[in-house]
Design an enzyme around this catalytic site. Sequence first.
Site: not given
Ligand code: PSU
Length: 309
Positions: A25, A161
């Site tokens: 990603e 997380k």
């Molecule tokens: N986990 C990480 N770093 C990130 C993300 C997740 O350690 O940058 C990013 C990923 O791209 C994940 C997104 O899909 O955050 C999720 O965002 P949201 O909670 O807004 O859906």
Amino acid sequence: MKNLIDYAPEVAEARAKGAPIVALESTIITHGMPFPQNLEMARKVEAEIRAHGAVPATIAVMDGRIRIGLDDAAMEQLARTPQAQVMKLSRADLAVCVAAGRTGATTVAATMICAHLAGIGVFATGGIGGVHRGAELSFDISADLQELAQTPVTVVCAGAKAILDLPKTLEVLETLGVPVIAFGQDQLPAFWSRDSGLKAPLRMDDAAQIARAAAIRARLGLPGGLLVANPIPAEAEIPRTVIGPIVEKALADAAQHRIAAKAVTPYLLQRIFELTTGASLEANIALVLNNARLAAKIAVDAAALENSV
Ligand code: PSU
Ligand code: MN
């Protein structure tokens, strides 16, 4: 309408040969880590995948083109672009970004969509999005979960997380029929820590078996992917007792500043980075590399399976 996807030459060649490919990603580059560590991480992760016999394909939208595999110049450009200037793309945003000719970084959800379009079945990341704490009031549940329920890509992460509500995240994944597989241990890992204190619904100890499980899901006509939760290496982990209070502080700061919607995850990551004076970032890089390694093995085994029938 013209074709919307550009393949890096290396990825095009691997596709033609049926060679193993691992999708990566780009939101982790633009919204997950500061420059220049984000660029170093992205390069190291690609090298790790190559060292384990697969071809890396970092996915992003650049000037309205879906790119499957980025060359170093594109990678650097993305890594240097300030967060405010690059869209954070989930399922909802992808087509709008392409139509508008804009540049966007793909989250887990959007990366899964693009990987599947490209015929790539394995994807390595750091952590997935999930059910946020307080979701009963905010309704903040990442679109990553829905995507895992419908798009057949095996996602290797380090668990979710501690900024999230992990029990609720597991409940939603169960409802959606997503297999959550802890790799090599019974406990669900929690990103910076090896143990979340929760038992994982499923456990597997072998990359080849994970590749088989994905193939069997397809044979059974079950939509959706597999979520592999790979614990951070012991020497790189930040124990739960240490990261816990820091996460609490970051969450309190987010609430005080009324951070909402797409800004929540990037804000918390940045705040935790500041509060740990960079230790969280080091752990984050170590776990992504570890996931890249496992994803490459799964992709190699999946390609062998596919080429054997
Ligand atoms: N986990 C990480 N770093 C990130 C993300 C997740 O350690 O940058 C990013 C990923 O791209 C994940 C997104 O899909 O955050 C999720 O965002 P949201 O909670 O807004 O859906
Ligand atoms: Mn959200």
